[in-house]
Design an enzyme around this catalytic site. Structure first.
Site, PDB file in Angstrom:
ATOM      1  N   LYS A   1       0.493 -19.482  -2.709  1.00  0.00           N
ATOM      2  CA  LYS A   1       1.693 -19.562  -3.536  1.00  0.00           C
ATOM      3  C   LYS A   1       2.992 -19.607  -2.724  1.00  0.00           C
ATOM      4  O   LYS A   1       3.877 -20.398  -2.993  1.00  0.00           O
ATOM      5  CB  LYS A   1       1.689 -18.335  -4.459  1.00  0.00           C
TER       6      LYS A   1
ATOM      7  N   LYS B   1     -13.861  -3.552 -15.464  1.00  0.00           N
ATOM      8  CA  LYS B   1     -15.181  -3.664 -14.840  1.00  0.00           C
ATOM      9  C   LYS B   1     -16.278  -3.205 -15.808  1.00  0.00           C
ATOM     10  O   LYS B   1     -17.373  -3.777 -15.839  1.00  0.00           O
ATOM     11  CB  LYS B   1     -15.222  -2.842 -13.553  1.00  0.00           C
TER      12      LYS B   1
ATOM     13  N   GLY C   1     -17.111  -4.263  -5.888  1.00  0.00           N
ATOM     14  CA  GLY C   1     -16.990  -4.929  -4.584  1.00  0.00           C
ATOM     15  C   GLY C   1     -18.306  -5.414  -4.010  1.00  0.00           C
ATOM     16  O   GLY C   1     -18.929  -6.342  -4.525  1.00  0.00           O
TER      17      GLY C   1
ATOM     18  N   GLY D   1      -3.688   2.072   2.249  1.00  0.00           N
ATOM     19  CA  GLY D   1      -3.943   0.761   1.646  1.00  0.00           C
ATOM     20  C   GLY D   1      -4.985   0.796   0.537  1.00  0.00           C
ATOM     21  O   GLY D   1      -5.420  -0.242   0.053  1.00  0.00           O
TER      22      GLY D   1
END
Ligand SMILES: NC(=O)c1ccc[n+]([C@@H]2O[C@H](COP(=O)([O-])OP(=O)(O)OC[C@H]3O[C@@H](n4cnc5c(N)ncnc54)[C@H](OP(=O)(O)O)[C@@H]3O)[C@@H](O)[C@H]2O)c1
Length: 411
Positions: free
Chosen positions: A39, A196, A126, A178
């Site tokens: 983007k 989920k 994940g 993070g």
């Protein structure tokens, strides 16, 4: 399926760049990224500029590209990309749980109409291969429950608060490491886990839910009284996304739960994820692993890409063979409700009270409420609610008694 997978990749952030590296290291599967669309034209990239484009049509209109891998962080833009790609006859791999949970049936229909695959293993837990296992291994009717720690941010926060940190300290550390976004709302309020769970329910039980239909409570409203209660009884608090089939109806919820030391999810700490599956004959089984991160998530995307080599498609056999109306039933659920002293807990719609406590700073009640009352209670920001990880009782099985217990002294 074509032996040659030519990939158009949307997004080159945490997962997209991870996929690029993972793919480069596994040439075995014969898949090549042809174009990457991102983007921001001014962002510094680890690859030369000629690898990137900013126009989605460079991928969507390229007839030589047969696979679109959608790894962007904007679910509205992702919707347009995925629908157009499927309608253009391209297989799609996505990790975007919000997009998938909000449009699942439409996306399934579009893929089916165009006879292409739409795979999304990375969208739930994940790196843990839970969707493919629900599709392939648990493809019969014997599944009775699925319970997951499927949000690493909240599991990290709860592990730290269990070890003595305050909620604010734990969130700050999660952001520094993070594990949490600058705006952590989607994670800490349980919405990410609910997206989920919608996907898991479709594959585990064949039922389509709108995310809003599932009651959700995150971890931000937990009070010190909840944490003290857990500690004194050797329990841990985990944010569980949970769906259980009881007497032909589904009970589904995302909420903090007390977990006992003998339960499989008790030892799942920090940013790790786990999904517990309960089935009639195999009993309880736990899938454990990394629920996020660049390489772990990319590994699940890679697995979907390599599954395209043998034409793999989800078959949604549970939906196809759905005989009963599994819509949510009304159950009685054991809960812990904590509040400050000025809140009148007796006004809450308990059908039974097992225990109550009023101390110098806070109070709590343990009892049973109807699952149909959970949504309203979850929206009351003056109280904390933690569920017990016990099988709910079908409403009516229990006598509707209201037992006042003695007010205990401080704990
Ligand atoms: N991170 C994880 O551990 C994890 C785990 C499981 C699932 N997921 C899911 O994977 C997806 C990607 O997550 P991420 O963590 O990799 O995100 P990210 O690091 O924020 O990267 C997002 C990427 O999307 C690009 N992008 C945004 N809007 C776009 C648009 N309209 N067209 C083209 N590109 C666009 C961005 O472009 P610029 O580079 O130009 O800004 C950036 O490269 C999300 O759906 C997320 O929920 C992530």
């Amino acid at each position: 399926m074509e032996n040659n997978l030519k990939i158009g990749l949307f997004g080159f952030g945490c997962v997209g760049s991870g996929l690029y590296e993972v793919l480069n290291q596994s040439e075995l599967i014969g898949a090549k990224i042809k174009t990457i669309v991102v983007k921001n034209k001014h962002k510094k990239r680890i690859l030369p500029e000629h690898h990137f484009s900013y126009d989605p049509n460079v991928i969507l209109l390229d007839e030589t590209i047969n696979v679109v891998v959608e790894l962007i962080d904007d679910s509205k833009a992702a919707y347009d990309i995925v629908i157009k790609a499927l309608n253009a006859g391209k297989h799609v791999v996505s990790a975007n749980k919000k997009l998938i949970a909000e449009h699942l049936d439409e996306l399934i229909d579009t893929a089916k109409r165009n006879n292409v695959s739409f795979l999304y293993e990375a969208a739930v837990a994940g790196s843990i291969p839970v969707i493919r296992n629900l599709e392939e291994y648990y493809n019969n009717d014997s599944l009775s429950a699925i319970r997951g720690i499927i949000n690493g941010t909240t599991n990290y926060i709860l592990t730290q608060t269990d070890a003595g940190a305050t909620y604010a300290e734990a969130l700050k550390t999660a952001q520094e490491l993070g594990f949490a976004e600058a705006d952590p709302t989607l994670d800490v309020e349980g919405f990410d886990a609910r997206y989920k769970l919608v996907i898991l329910i479709k594959h585990a039980f064949g039922v389509s839910f709108e995310p809003e239909e599932i009651p959700v409570k995150g971890v931000s409203a937990l009070r010190s009284v909840d944490i003290r209660y857990a500690k004194e009884r050797g329990l841990r608090i985990k944010l569980l996304a949970r769906a259980e089939k009881i007497s032909g109806k589904l009970f589904a919820v995302v909420s903090p739960h007390f977990v006992t030391h003998d339960e499989p999810t008790y030892g799942v700490n920090n940013e790790f994820n786990a999904v517990e599956v309960q089935a009639l004959f195999s009993d309880r089984q736990l899938f454990y692993g990394k629920g996020a991160g660049s390489y772990p998530t990319a590994s699940a995307v890679l697995s979907d890409i390599s599954a395209l080599k043998y034409d793999y498609k989800y078959e949604y056999r549970k939906s196809v063979g759905l005989k009963e109306d599994l819509s949510t039933g009304d159950f009685e659920v054991k809960v812990f409700v904590g509040a400050s002293l000025d809140y009148d807990l007796r006004l809450l719609p308990f059908v039974q009270i097992d225990e109550s406590y009023r101390g110098l700073e806070d109070q709590y009640v343990v009892g049973r409420i109807k699952s149909s009352d959970l949504k309203d209670l979850f929206e009351d920001h003056q109280i904390s609610i933690t569920l017990f990880n016990e099988k709910p009782i079908t409403s009516g099985d229990l006598s509707q008694t209201f037992v006042e217990h003695e007010i205990l002294e401080t704990i």
